[in-house]
Design an enzyme around this catalytic site. Structure first.
Site, PDB file in Angstrom:
ATOM      1  N   GLU A 192     -10.022 -18.726  27.327  1.00  0.00           N
ATOM      2  CA  GLU A 192      -9.691 -17.307  27.216  1.00  0.00           C
ATOM      3  C   GLU A 192     -10.949 -16.465  27.399  1.00  0.00           C
ATOM      4  O   GLU A 192     -12.059 -16.922  27.097  1.00  0.00           O
ATOM      5  CB  GLU A 192      -9.126 -17.008  25.837  1.00  0.00           C
ATOM      6  CG  GLU A 192      -7.866 -17.760  25.523  1.00  0.00           C
ATOM      7  CD  GLU A 192      -7.256 -17.247  24.227  1.00  0.00           C
ATOM      8  OE1 GLU A 192      -6.419 -16.346  24.290  1.00  0.00           O
ATOM      9  OE2 GLU A 192      -7.656 -17.745  23.154  1.00  0.00           O
TER      10      GLU A 192
ATOM     11  N   LYS B 244     -12.701 -18.981  23.089  1.00  0.00           N
ATOM     12  CA  LYS B 244     -12.644 -17.556  23.375  1.00  0.00           C
ATOM     13  C   LYS B 244     -13.947 -17.135  24.035  1.00  0.00           C
ATOM     14  O   LYS B 244     -14.961 -17.797  23.888  1.00  0.00           O
ATOM     15  CB  LYS B 244     -12.414 -16.762  22.096  1.00  0.00           C
ATOM     16  CG  LYS B 244     -11.069 -17.097  21.452  1.00  0.00           C
ATOM     17  CD  LYS B 244     -10.482 -15.916  20.727  1.00  0.00           C
ATOM     18  CE  LYS B 244      -9.139 -16.267  20.098  1.00  0.00           C
ATOM     19  NZ  LYS B 244      -8.002 -16.086  20.994  1.00  0.00           N
TER      20      LYS B 244
ATOM     21  N   HIS C 181      -0.773 -25.361  20.425  1.00  0.00           N
ATOM     22  CA  HIS C 181      -0.626 -25.305  21.886  1.00  0.00           C
ATOM     23  C   HIS C 181      -1.192 -26.539  22.595  1.00  0.00           C
ATOM     24  O   HIS C 181      -0.518 -27.150  23.420  1.00  0.00           O
ATOM     25  CB  HIS C 181      -1.327 -24.064  22.452  1.00  0.00           C
ATOM     26  CG  HIS C 181      -0.896 -22.778  21.817  1.00  0.00           C
ATOM     27  ND1 HIS C 181       0.400 -22.555  21.408  1.00  0.00           N
ATOM     28  CD2 HIS C 181      -1.569 -21.629  21.537  1.00  0.00           C
ATOM     29  CE1 HIS C 181       0.492 -21.340  20.899  1.00  0.00           C
ATOM     30  NE2 HIS C 181      -0.696 -20.756  20.960  1.00  0.00           N
TER      31      HIS C 181
ATOM     32  N   LYS D 104       3.828 -19.466  14.623  1.00  0.00           N
ATOM     33  CA  LYS D 104       2.652 -20.161  14.150  1.00  0.00           C
ATOM     34  C   LYS D 104       1.673 -19.124  13.620  1.00  0.00           C
ATOM     35  O   LYS D 104       1.760 -17.983  14.062  1.00  0.00           O
ATOM     36  CB  LYS D 104       2.022 -20.992  15.262  1.00  0.00           C
ATOM     37  CG  LYS D 104       1.519 -20.143  16.442  1.00  0.00           C
ATOM     38  CD  LYS D 104       0.442 -20.823  17.195  1.00  0.00           C
ATOM     39  CE  LYS D 104      -0.901 -20.491  16.660  1.00  0.00           C
ATOM     40  NZ  LYS D 104      -1.482 -19.264  17.257  1.00  0.00           N
TER      41      LYS D 104
ATOM     42  N   HIS E 264       4.628 -20.585  21.579  1.00  0.00           N
ATOM     43  CA  HIS E 264       5.033 -19.884  22.807  1.00  0.00           C
ATOM     44  C   HIS E 264       4.582 -20.604  24.075  1.00  0.00           C
ATOM     45  O   HIS E 264       5.121 -20.359  25.144  1.00  0.00           O
ATOM     46  CB  HIS E 264       4.595 -18.414  22.790  1.00  0.00           C
ATOM     47  CG  HIS E 264       3.151 -18.184  23.107  1.00  0.00           C
ATOM     48  ND1 HIS E 264       2.160 -18.349  22.188  1.00  0.00           N
ATOM     49  CD2 HIS E 264       2.526 -17.804  24.242  1.00  0.00           C
ATOM     50  CE1 HIS E 264       0.995 -18.082  22.737  1.00  0.00           C
ATOM     51  NE2 HIS E 264       1.173 -17.737  23.988  1.00  0.00           N
TER      52      HIS E 264
ATOM     53  N   ASP F  12      -5.869 -22.440  15.323  1.00  0.00           N
ATOM     54  CA  ASP F  12      -5.176 -21.404  16.089  1.00  0.00           C
ATOM     55  C   ASP F  12      -4.630 -21.945  17.408  1.00  0.00           C
ATOM     56  O   ASP F  12      -3.578 -21.513  17.867  1.00  0.00           O
ATOM     57  CB  ASP F  12      -6.174 -20.257  16.363  1.00  0.00           C
ATOM     58  CG  ASP F  12      -5.528 -19.082  17.068  1.00  0.00           C
ATOM     59  OD1 ASP F  12      -4.468 -18.621  16.593  1.00  0.00           O
ATOM     60  OD2 ASP F  12      -6.067 -18.612  18.090  1.00  0.00           O
TER      61      ASP F  12
ATOM     62  N   ARG G  70       7.743  -1.839   6.166  1.00  0.00           N
ATOM     63  CA  ARG G  70       7.694  -1.306   4.792  1.00  0.00           C
ATOM     64  C   ARG G  70       7.771   0.202   4.716  1.00  0.00           C
ATOM     65  O   ARG G  70       8.161   0.762   3.711  1.00  0.00           O
ATOM     66  CB  ARG G  70       6.393  -1.745   4.131  1.00  0.00           C
ATOM     67  CG  ARG G  70       6.551  -2.999   3.328  1.00  0.00           C
ATOM     68  CD  ARG G  70       5.249  -3.381   2.750  1.00  0.00           C
ATOM     69  NE  ARG G  70       4.220  -3.363   3.804  1.00  0.00           N
ATOM     70  CZ  ARG G  70       3.098  -4.039   3.744  1.00  0.00           C
ATOM     71  NH1 ARG G  70       2.830  -4.767   2.692  1.00  0.00           N
ATOM     72  NH2 ARG G  70       2.202  -3.995   4.714  1.00  0.00           N
TER      73      ARG G  70
ATOM     74  N   LYS H 151       6.397 -21.261  28.328  1.00  0.00           N
ATOM     75  CA  LYS H 151       5.787 -20.890  29.613  1.00  0.00           C
ATOM     76  C   LYS H 151       6.444 -21.709  30.728  1.00  0.00           C
ATOM     77  O   LYS H 151       6.654 -22.916  30.577  1.00  0.00           O
ATOM     78  CB  LYS H 151       4.268 -21.159  29.589  1.00  0.00           C
ATOM     79  CG  LYS H 151       3.502 -20.164  28.709  1.00  0.00           C
ATOM     80  CD  LYS H 151       2.014 -20.423  28.778  1.00  0.00           C
ATOM     81  CE  LYS H 151       1.255 -19.628  27.731  1.00  0.00           C
ATOM     82  NZ  LYS H 151       0.907 -18.286  28.098  1.00  0.00           N
TER      83      LYS H 151
HETATM   84  C1  BG6 Z   1      -2.014 -17.418  20.321  1.00  0.00           C
HETATM   85  C2  BG6 Z   1      -3.319 -17.446  19.606  1.00  0.00           C
HETATM   86  O1  BG6 Z   1      -1.127 -18.356  19.779  1.00  0.00           O
HETATM   87  O2  BG6 Z   1      -2.218 -17.721  21.688  1.00  0.00           O
HETATM   88  C3  BG6 Z   1      -4.301 -16.484  20.241  1.00  0.00           C
HETATM   89  O3  BG6 Z   1      -3.117 -17.093  18.245  1.00  0.00           O
HETATM   90  C4  BG6 Z   1      -4.415 -16.733  21.717  1.00  0.00           C
HETATM   91  O4  BG6 Z   1      -5.577 -16.571  19.614  1.00  0.00           O
HETATM   92  C5  BG6 Z   1      -3.041 -16.798  22.368  1.00  0.00           C
HETATM   93  O5  BG6 Z   1      -5.169 -15.667  22.292  1.00  0.00           O
HETATM   94  C6  BG6 Z   1      -3.135 -17.239  23.817  1.00  0.00           C
HETATM   95  O6  BG6 Z   1      -1.880 -17.127  24.414  1.00  0.00           O
HETATM   96  P1  BG6 Z   1      -1.741 -16.893  25.991  1.00  0.00           P
HETATM   97  O7  BG6 Z   1      -0.271 -16.910  26.222  1.00  0.00           O
HETATM   98  O8  BG6 Z   1      -2.385 -15.573  26.283  1.00  0.00           O
HETATM   99  O9  BG6 Z   1      -2.471 -18.029  26.637  1.00  0.00           O
END
Ligand code: BG6
Length: 485
Positions: A211, A333, A235, A143, A173, A230, A44, A177
């Site tokens: 994580e 987390k 995932h 997402k 994503h 999330d 923007r 991987k």
């Molecule tokens: C994302 C989530 O999609 O994936 C995050 O929104 C998360 O909260 C992340 O930390 C984890 O991805 P990776 O590739 O680090 O395992």
């Protein structure tokens, strides 16, 4: 690959700087992005091409410092970058931008919406009004696709009014991987596993995505979302699908997506009646991760919240192959370590001929451990005789395949593969609309049950493995979470 245009809405944002642009740089280094390609950052505020290029140069500095081959290519890559200011709520800048991009059906245009889902429809409408949604155009959405089934439907319908489904690339994503793609290779490229891949021989499956990070800079998004939306909705469910799906007829995108969809639709529903037995939600309190003291979720947030930062679920795929086999999922987390893995535990041998030996220790079931990150690799745990004259002593040992040691080289980031797939027009690793709908269809009643049952998240200390209830969830069934030595 011929030159193409890639337009990143949210071009100055975290995702663009941390993931997308470094990924594109690596693809450029490997010669997949050629001169004549244009990469646009859109945001923007007013900014020159030069200022944008400098910002990107900083964002890729770490990648350049790590590898002289990359460092040599930075200047060439930066030349491909442009910045344009576009207003999503008004016309300003759009006619000029549309004229610049053009609508040549033979030149690929990828519009990457690295913006909140609330803006997807608006960008779609703008692209259409500017004549940029036709043949040759593709749209990539990140997402979360909505926050529940209803909002996902609104987003998907809005996109569907502008783009054909074949033009829409929904990123998860995790599917990009390497080790996740290797799941398909492992299952369908070997004769060894598939005959055993069923309830008759598999006792249970565990999927863990742990994580160490906390809220990071995403409080606004995360507190509205929580771990179920999330991580699990996308995932973890996608991983479950790849483990549980039937062999697809081919590698064609729809062949695989059809099989994943059937898994999602076979998940045993979890609702008010059984959520308390089958799910655990948690929220981290202050603790220490990797020897470093970290604050609790609520301290980081600065206000009260019932958002979960941990989820464990006992899922079941109700079909002939998997009847009665639990799939234990957990993600959180601020856990003890960053570690994602899938553990397939096979059934015990039907009869042990070793049981009568003096000092016989029980046979451990075979396990296949697929480590997604870090230390990508595969371990197959087997019973083995301890060498030496001490009789038939047995021990559980692992056949251990490390991806790095076996193949060497750097592991490309998931976004490298996924971005180039959007340019190539290969949707195999992207979610189809019906998959997203089916995933929400299973997730929404869980969320709803938590609300109706007033199931507040259970506290857990940062640096551990989540609330003790998550341990109880699996131990109740006489099983334990896998721990690697
Ligand atoms: C994302 C989530 O999609 O994936 C995050 O929104 C998360 O909260 C992340 O930390 C984890 O991805 P990776 O590739 O680090 O395992």
């Amino acid at each position: 690959m011929p030159p193409f245009d890639l337009v990143i809405f949210g071009g100055t944002g975290d995702l663009a700087m941390r993931k997308l642009l470094p990924a594109l740089l690596h693809r450029y280094v490997d010669g997949q992005i050629v001169a004549g390609t244009r990469i646009y950052g859109i945001a923007r505020d007013e900014r020159s091409d030069e200022a944008y290029r400098e910002r990107v140069r900083e964002a890729v500095a770490a990648a350049a410092a790590a590898d002289p081959r990359v460092a040599e290519c930075v200047d060439g890559f930066i030349e491909l970058l442009h910045y344009r200011r576009l207003d999503l709520s008004g016309e300003a800048g759009w006619p000029e931008f549309a004229a610049e991009i053009g609508n040549d059906p033979d030149r690929v245009r990828v519009f990457y919406l690295a913006v909140g889902p609330g803006l997807f429809a608006m960008v779609g409408d703008r692209l259409q009004a500017a004549g940029l949604s036709g043949e040759g155009s593709r749209v990539v959405v990140e997402k979360p696709i909505g926050k529940d089934g209803a909002s996902a439907q609104v987003i998907n319908e809005a996109l569907g009014r502008v783009f054909d489904e074949s033009q829409v690339y929904r990123i998860d994503h995790y599917l990009g991987k390497e080790t996740v793609q290797n799941l398909t290779a492992l299952r369908f490229g070997n004769a060894l596993f598939e005959p055993l891949w069923k309830a008759e021989h598999i006792d249970h499956v565990q999927i863990t995505v742990a994580e160490t990070v906390g809220l990071e800079t995403r409080a606004g998004y995360y507190d509205q979302s929580g771990a179920l939306r999330d991580m699990v909705q996308n995932h973890l469910l996608q991983l479950l699908c790849l483990v549980a799906m039937e062999p697809p007829a081919s590698l064609a995108a729809d062949s695989i997506r059809d099989e994943k969809l059937k898994v999602l639709r076979s998940l045993r529903p979890i609702d008010n009646g059984n959520a308390a037995q089958l799910t655990v939600r948690g929220q981290y309190r202050a603790g220490a991760v990797g020897g470093k003291a970290v604050p609790g979720y609520l301290d980081e947030l600065g206000h009260g919240s019932h958002t979960e930062t941990f989820v464990a679920i006992k899922a079941e795929v109700q079909n002939w192959r998997w009847a009665g086999v639990p799939f234990y999922l957990r993600t959180g987390k601020r856990l003890s370590e960053r570690m994602s893995e899938i553990v397939v535990t096979f059934r015990q041998v039907p009869h042990s001929i070793f049981a009568d030996l003096p000092n016989a220790s029980p046979l451990a079931p075979n396990k296949l451990v697929i480590r997604l990150q870090p230390d990508e690799g595969i371990k197959l745990w087997l019973m083995h005789k301890v060498p030496g004259p001490g009789g038939m002593r047995m021990r559980e040992v692992a056949m251990d395949l490390s991806v790095e040691e076996t193949f060497g080289g750097r592991q490309p980031d998931a976004y490298e593969r996924l971005l180039m797939d959007t340019v190539r027009g290969n949707p195999m690793l992207f979610m189809r609309r019906d998959e997203v709908d089916a995933a929400w269809h299973w997730i929404d009643p869980i969320r709803n049950a938590w609300e109706v049952n007033h199931d507040a998240p259970k506290p857990y200390t940062a640096g551990g493995w989540g609330p003790s209830a998550a341990v109880a969830l699996i131990e109740r069934d006489g099983r334990t979470w896998h721990e690697d030595e």
